[in-house]
Design a protein around this motif. Structure first.
Motif, PDB file in Angstrom:
ATOM      1  N   ALA A 199      13.510  13.953   9.118  1.00 20.24           N
ATOM      2  CA  ALA A 199      13.148  12.547   9.274  1.00 20.24           C
ATOM      3  C   ALA A 199      13.548  11.717   8.063  1.00 20.24           C
ATOM      4  O   ALA A 199      13.606  10.481   8.141  1.00 20.24           O
ATOM      5  N   ASP A 200      13.840  12.362   6.941  1.00 26.70           N
ATOM      6  CA  ASP A 200      14.250  11.645   5.731  1.00 26.70           C
ATOM      7  C   ASP A 200      15.669  11.097   5.834  1.00 26.70           C
ATOM      8  O   ASP A 200      16.072  10.264   5.011  1.00 26.70           O
ATOM      9  N   VAL A 201      16.418  11.565   6.823  1.00 26.56           N
ATOM     10  CA  VAL A 201      17.814  11.158   6.970  1.00 26.56           C
ATOM     11  C   VAL A 201      17.936  10.259   8.205  1.00 26.56           C
ATOM     12  O   VAL A 201      17.722  10.707   9.334  1.00 26.56           O
ATOM     13  N   ALA A 202      18.263   8.990   8.000  1.00 28.19           N
ATOM     14  CA  ALA A 202      18.436   8.065   9.119  1.00 28.19           C
ATOM     15  C   ALA A 202      19.710   8.409   9.880  1.00 28.19           C
ATOM     16  O   ALA A 202      20.722   8.778   9.280  1.00 28.19           O
ATOM     17  N   VAL A 203      19.647   8.308  11.199  1.00 31.88           N
ATOM     18  CA  VAL A 203      20.803   8.633  12.045  1.00 31.88           C
ATOM     19  C   VAL A 203      21.082   7.467  12.985  1.00 31.88           C
ATOM     20  O   VAL A 203      20.227   6.600  13.191  1.00 31.88           O
ATOM     21  N   PRO A 204      22.288   7.402  13.562  1.00 31.28           N
ATOM     22  CA  PRO A 204      22.589   6.316  14.507  1.00 31.28           C
ATOM     23  C   PRO A 204      21.620   6.295  15.680  1.00 31.28           C
ATOM     24  O   PRO A 204      21.291   7.350  16.254  1.00 31.28           O
ATOM     25  N   HIS A 205      21.177   5.084  16.037  1.00 30.92           N
ATOM     26  CA  HIS A 205      20.267   4.928  17.180  1.00 30.92           C
ATOM     27  C   HIS A 205      21.025   4.670  18.472  1.00 30.92           C
ATOM     28  O   HIS A 205      20.419   4.596  19.535  1.00 30.92           O
ATOM     29  N   TYR A 206      22.324   4.501  18.401  1.00 31.89           N
ATOM     30  CA  TYR A 206      23.127   4.147  19.566  1.00 31.89           C
ATOM     31  C   TYR A 206      23.839   5.387  20.107  1.00 31.89           C
ATOM     32  O   TYR A 206      23.952   6.417  19.418  1.00 31.89           O
ATOM     33  N   ASP A 207      24.322   5.267  21.334  1.00 39.86           N
ATOM     34  CA  ASP A 207      25.063   6.357  21.970  1.00 39.86           C
ATOM     35  C   ASP A 207      26.512   6.309  21.485  1.00 39.86           C
ATOM     36  O   ASP A 207      27.276   5.427  21.867  1.00 39.86           O
ATOM     37  N   ARG A 208      26.894   7.255  20.646  1.00 36.58           N
ATOM     38  CA  ARG A 208      28.249   7.241  20.109  1.00 36.58           C
ATOM     39  C   ARG A 208      29.302   7.478  21.192  1.00 36.58           C
ATOM     40  O   ARG A 208      30.458   7.082  21.029  1.00 36.58           O
ATOM     41  N   ASN A 209      28.901   8.083  22.307  1.00 38.27           N
ATOM     42  CA  ASN A 209      29.849   8.278  23.406  1.00 38.27           C
ATOM     43  C   ASN A 209      30.230   6.954  24.065  1.00 38.27           C
ATOM     44  O   ASN A 209      31.225   6.872  24.789  1.00 38.27           O
ATOM     45  N   ALA A 210      29.402   5.925  23.829  1.00 38.04           N
ATOM     46  CA  ALA A 210      29.681   4.612  24.423  1.00 38.04           C
ATOM     47  C   ALA A 210      30.596   3.763  23.555  1.00 38.04           C
ATOM     48  O   ALA A 210      31.032   2.685  23.971  1.00 38.04           O
ATOM     49  N   LEU A 211      30.920   4.232  22.334  1.00 37.25           N
ATOM     50  CA  LEU A 211      31.772   3.454  21.426  1.00 37.25           C
ATOM     51  C   LEU A 211      33.224   3.461  21.892  1.00 37.25           C
ATOM     52  O   LEU A 211      33.741   4.492  22.336  1.00 37.25           O
ATOM     53  N   THR A 212      33.880   2.309  21.773  1.00 38.28           N
ATOM     54  CA  THR A 212      35.315   2.217  22.032  1.00 38.28           C
ATOM     55  C   THR A 212      35.976   1.536  20.832  1.00 38.28           C
ATOM     56  O   THR A 212      35.345   0.747  20.134  1.00 38.28           O
ATOM     57  N   PRO A 213      37.239   1.837  20.569  1.00 37.98           N
ATOM     58  CA  PRO A 213      37.894   1.279  19.378  1.00 37.98           C
ATOM     59  C   PRO A 213      38.145  -0.221  19.484  1.00 37.98           C
ATOM     60  O   PRO A 213      38.582  -0.710  20.526  1.00 37.98           O
ATOM     61  N   GLY A 214      37.873  -0.917  18.383  1.00 35.43           N
ATOM     62  CA  GLY A 214      38.203  -2.331  18.280  1.00 35.43           C
ATOM     63  C   GLY A 214      38.868  -2.671  16.970  1.00 35.43           C
ATOM     64  O   GLY A 214      39.482  -3.720  16.824  1.00 35.43           O
ATOM     65  N   ILE A 215      38.725  -1.753  15.976  1.00 35.36           N
ATOM     66  CA  ILE A 215      39.263  -1.958  14.636  1.00 35.36           C
ATOM     67  C   ILE A 215      40.069  -0.727  14.226  1.00 35.36           C
ATOM     68  O   ILE A 215      39.611   0.395  14.428  1.00 35.36           O
ATOM     69  N   VAL A 216      41.241  -0.944  13.660  1.00 33.49           N
ATOM     70  CA  VAL A 216      41.972   0.115  12.966  1.00 33.49           C
ATOM     71  C   VAL A 216      41.866  -0.188  11.483  1.00 33.49           C
ATOM     72  O   VAL A 216      42.144  -1.308  11.047  1.00 33.49           O
ATOM     73  N   HIS A 217      41.428   0.809  10.712  1.00 29.26           N
ATOM     74  CA  HIS A 217      41.286   0.601   9.268  1.00 29.26           C
ATOM     75  C   HIS A 217      42.235   1.517   8.503  1.00 29.26           C
ATOM     76  O   HIS A 217      42.184   2.743   8.651  1.00 29.26           O
ATOM     77  N   ILE A 218      43.073   0.910   7.661  1.00 30.96           N
ATOM     78  CA  ILE A 218      44.039   1.659   6.856  1.00 30.96           C
ATOM     79  C   ILE A 218      43.482   1.837   5.448  1.00 30.96           C
ATOM     80  O   ILE A 218      43.159   0.857   4.776  1.00 30.96           O
ATOM     81  N   GLY A 219      43.377   3.093   5.010  1.00 37.04           N
ATOM     82  CA  GLY A 219      42.885   3.369   3.658  1.00 37.04           C
ATOM     83  C   GLY A 219      41.413   3.726   3.650  1.00 37.04           C
ATOM     84  O   GLY A 219      40.594   3.028   3.044  1.00 37.04           O
ATOM     85  N   VAL A 220      41.048   4.818   4.310  1.00 33.90           N
ATOM     86  CA  VAL A 220      39.639   5.207   4.432  1.00 33.90           C
ATOM     87  C   VAL A 220      39.213   5.948   3.163  1.00 33.90           C
ATOM     88  O   VAL A 220      39.471   7.129   3.001  1.00 33.90           O
ATOM     89  N   GLY A 221      38.577   5.223   2.277  1.00 37.06           N
ATOM     90  CA  GLY A 221      38.039   5.827   1.063  1.00 37.06           C
ATOM     91  C   GLY A 221      36.544   5.630   1.004  1.00 37.06           C
ATOM     92  O   GLY A 221      35.905   5.227   1.979  1.00 37.06           O
ATOM     93  N   GLY A 222      35.971   5.905  -0.168  1.00 40.57           N
ATOM     94  CA  GLY A 222      34.533   5.767  -0.324  1.00 40.57           C
ATOM     95  C   GLY A 222      34.065   4.343  -0.120  1.00 40.57           C
ATOM     96  O   GLY A 222      33.025   4.103   0.528  1.00 40.57           O
ATOM     97  N   PHE A 223      34.805   3.378  -0.646  1.00 43.92           N
ATOM     98  CA  PHE A 223      34.330   1.999  -0.546  1.00 43.92           C
ATOM     99  C   PHE A 223      34.262   1.538   0.908  1.00 43.92           C
ATOM    100  O   PHE A 223      33.254   0.950   1.335  1.00 43.92           O
ATOM    101  N   HIS A 224      35.297   1.777   1.680  1.00 41.43           N
ATOM    102  CA  HIS A 224      35.265   1.373   3.096  1.00 41.43           C
ATOM    103  C   HIS A 224      34.070   2.000   3.804  1.00 41.43           C
ATOM    104  O   HIS A 224      33.379   1.340   4.588  1.00 41.43           O
ATOM    105  N   ARG A 225      33.807   3.247   3.507  1.00 45.37           N
ATOM    106  CA  ARG A 225      32.729   3.940   4.221  1.00 45.37           C
ATOM    107  C   ARG A 225      31.340   3.486   3.758  1.00 45.37           C
ATOM    108  O   ARG A 225      30.369   3.605   4.498  1.00 45.37           O
ATOM    109  N   ALA A 226      31.248   2.947   2.517  1.00 47.93           N
ATOM    110  CA  ALA A 226      29.967   2.427   2.024  1.00 47.93           C
ATOM    111  C   ALA A 226      29.789   0.953   2.356  1.00 47.93           C
ATOM    112  O   ALA A 226      28.709   0.399   2.141  1.00 47.93           O
ATOM    113  N   HIS A 227      30.823   0.332   2.888  1.00 43.22           N
ATOM    114  CA  HIS A 227      30.800  -1.126   3.045  1.00 43.22           C
ATOM    115  C   HIS A 227      31.069  -1.531   4.499  1.00 43.22           C
ATOM    116  O   HIS A 227      30.135  -1.614   5.296  1.00 43.22           O
ATOM    117  N   GLN A 228      32.312  -1.761   4.867  1.00 43.67           N
ATOM    118  CA  GLN A 228      32.619  -2.247   6.215  1.00 43.67           C
ATOM    119  C   GLN A 228      32.073  -1.336   7.306  1.00 43.67           C
ATOM    120  O   GLN A 228      31.452  -1.800   8.267  1.00 43.67           O
TER     121      GLN A 228
END
Length: 495
Positions: free
Chosen positions: A14-43
């Motif tokens: 319970a100490d670790v928050a997890v997505p509340h949404y159904d990830r199977n329902a996600l569809t792509p809308g954004i392509v992101h070039i340069g996946v590093g730590g900052f992108h993953r902590a931000h956008q």
């Protein structure tokens, strides 16, 4: 111990928050070039927060890696169903782990260029975003012109349907959308460059123009490039971070991300095909980003450079160590108050003194363990963009420049590649060899470093700047970093 993937999300504590949404329902809308730590902590974090509100499920992120080293990230995330853990580290020692689920795929361009281009050409992709670092825009540090002599760029122009650079990939995807009657996606830069959207438009436009004049004119007229200011200190993930996540929370994650609590994103409203409702999760969507980005570049980013070379030479290795030392704090606040801030216009909704003090608190967070080596890296892409404009403007308006000149001198001393204890410094910079060759002349020809007009333009022609620079460089050689700062503090620049 729970290995991170879709199947095991329900098994996390319970100490670790997890997505509340159904990830199977996600569809792509954004392509992101340069996946590093900052992108993953931000956008990606902001999108995950929006998805947790039941929105933006059609804005899933497809990551793209273009560099050889990106293969490792692609493999790590693919094995985890593109999930990863974001750990917010508070100054009091509290850790706040959260699993981010907004990424739906990651493509490694060198292995499948066609898949990357076709993904961006899909009508569902409405934004292509970028975190490719300051050096990834391929422009001259003084002239700002696109470097058409770059060997990879030349190769892409010779074979535009099989590109290897971000310019070639994006422009080929736009060309295919144009030929198919699909409206162009928005190109959204998330890098620390003043006017990042404007810079991206010039660089991608220059590439497109060199490839085909008609295509270049179409890109100029039809493709949106919003400006943005982004901010969150995100150090490189260390083996200790991976171990701590495992031991404290029982999560087996090959590549988590750690970051500070503070986060900011100011985004220009310029998205012809729409955008996620970022404003619902704390993003400031405005008409003019410039006041915010100048505040961040000239106070936060330039202050990082102000602390890092002096700090490293004085024997420190982490940013928080430097910012728990009153001598360095006084120097940083002096730079921010007397040199950086006078170059800024009013920033709507921001008290600048509060912002300055908050920066010191952020830098001093002992949990982040942001290394000075990271902050010293790629200085040739940073100093000309973040600090040199401050010096120029202050010279023009008769303001103080001795601290800024001292920072340039500290970089020149650092670039000699040997610290004050005689130990080697590992210089990380795209211009490492020429910089070290010039810095080797510092003692025999003290102006050698700032004679480099490629980085400093005409600053060498300013007697006031040269005098201040030489005084600090001489003091660094004779007395060392700490004594130099003490001298600057007591003499107000007249060492």
């Amino acid at each position: 111990m729970t290995r991170l993937n879709n199947h095991n999300l329900g098994n996390l504590t319970a100490d670790v928050a997890v997505p509340h949404y159904d990830r199977n329902a996600l569809t792509p809308g954004i392509v992101h070039i340069g996946v590093g730590g900052f992108h993953r902590a931000h956008q990606a974090m902001y999108l995950d927060a929006l998805m947790n509100q039941g929105e933006a499920l059609d804005w899933g992120i497809v990551g793209v890696g273009v560099l050889p080293g990106d293969k490792r990230m692609q493999q790590a995330l693919a094995a985890q169903d593109y999930l990863y853990t974001l750990v917010v580290k508070h100054p009091d020692g509290q850790y706040e782990p959260r699993v981010i689920g907004s990424m739906v795929n990651y493509l490694f361009a060198p292995e499948n260029t066609e898949a990357v281009i076709e993904q961006m050409a899909e009508p569902s992709i409405r934004i292509v975003s970028l975190t490719v670092t300051e050096g990834g825009y391929n422009f001259h540090p003084v002239s700002g012109e696109f470097d058409l002599d770059n060997p990879q760029v030349r190769a892409d122009l010779a074979n535009p349907t099989q590109p290897s650079t971000s310019f070639g990939l994006v422009v080929e995807a736009l060309a295919r959308r144009r030929s198919r009657g699909i409206e162009p996606f928005t190109v959204m830069s998330c890098d620390n460059i003043q006017g990042n959207g404007d810079v991206a438009k010039r660089m991608f436009g220059a590439y497109a123009q060199a490839r085909d004049a008609e295509l270049g004119a179409w890109l100029e007229a039809e493709v949106a490039f919003p400006n943005a200011m982004v901010d969150r200190i995100t150090p490189v993930t260390s083996p200790t971070d991976i171990d701590e996540l495992s031991q404290r929370f029982g999560v087996e994650d090959a590549w988590p991300v750690v970051c500070e609590p503070f986060t900011q994103w100011v985004l220009e409203e310029h998205f012809p095909l729409g955008r996620p409702a970022f404003d619902k999760v704390g993003v400031q969507v405005v008409e003019d980003v410039e006041p915010y980005e100048l505040m961040k570049l000239r106070l936060l980013n330039a202050s990082h450079q102000a602390l890092t070379y002096f700090g490293y030479l004085a024997g420190y290795r982490y940013a928080h160590e430097v910012c728990q030392d009153p001598l360095f704090v006084d120097f940083l606040l002096g730079y921010m108050r007397e040199e950086g801030t006078p170059t800024l216009a009013a920033v709507p909704g921001v008290d600048l003194e509060t912002y300055r003090l908050t920066l010191i608190e952020r830098f001093a967070n002992p949990q982040i363990k942001d290394t000075l080596a990271r902050l010293c890296a790629e200085s040739s892409d940073r100093i000309p963009k973040w600090l040199v404009p401050v010096i120029r403007q202050q010279l023009a308006q008769g303001g103080e420049i001795y601290r800024s000149a001292a920072v340039v001198a500290s970089w020149a001393r650092y670039a000699e590649g040997v610290d004050e204890q005689g130990e080697s410094i590992e210089i990380v910079d795209r211009l490492k060899a020429p910089l070290m060759a010039i810095a080797a002349e510092n003692r025999t020809r003290p102006t050698a470093f700032i004679e480099n007009r490629e980085l400093f333009g005409d600053l060498i022609d300013s007697p006031r700047f040269v005098e201040a620079y030489l005084a600090t460089l001489s003091s660094l050689h004779e007395r060392g970093a700490r004594a130099t700062l003490e001298g600057l503090a007591s003499s107000k620049g007249t060492l």
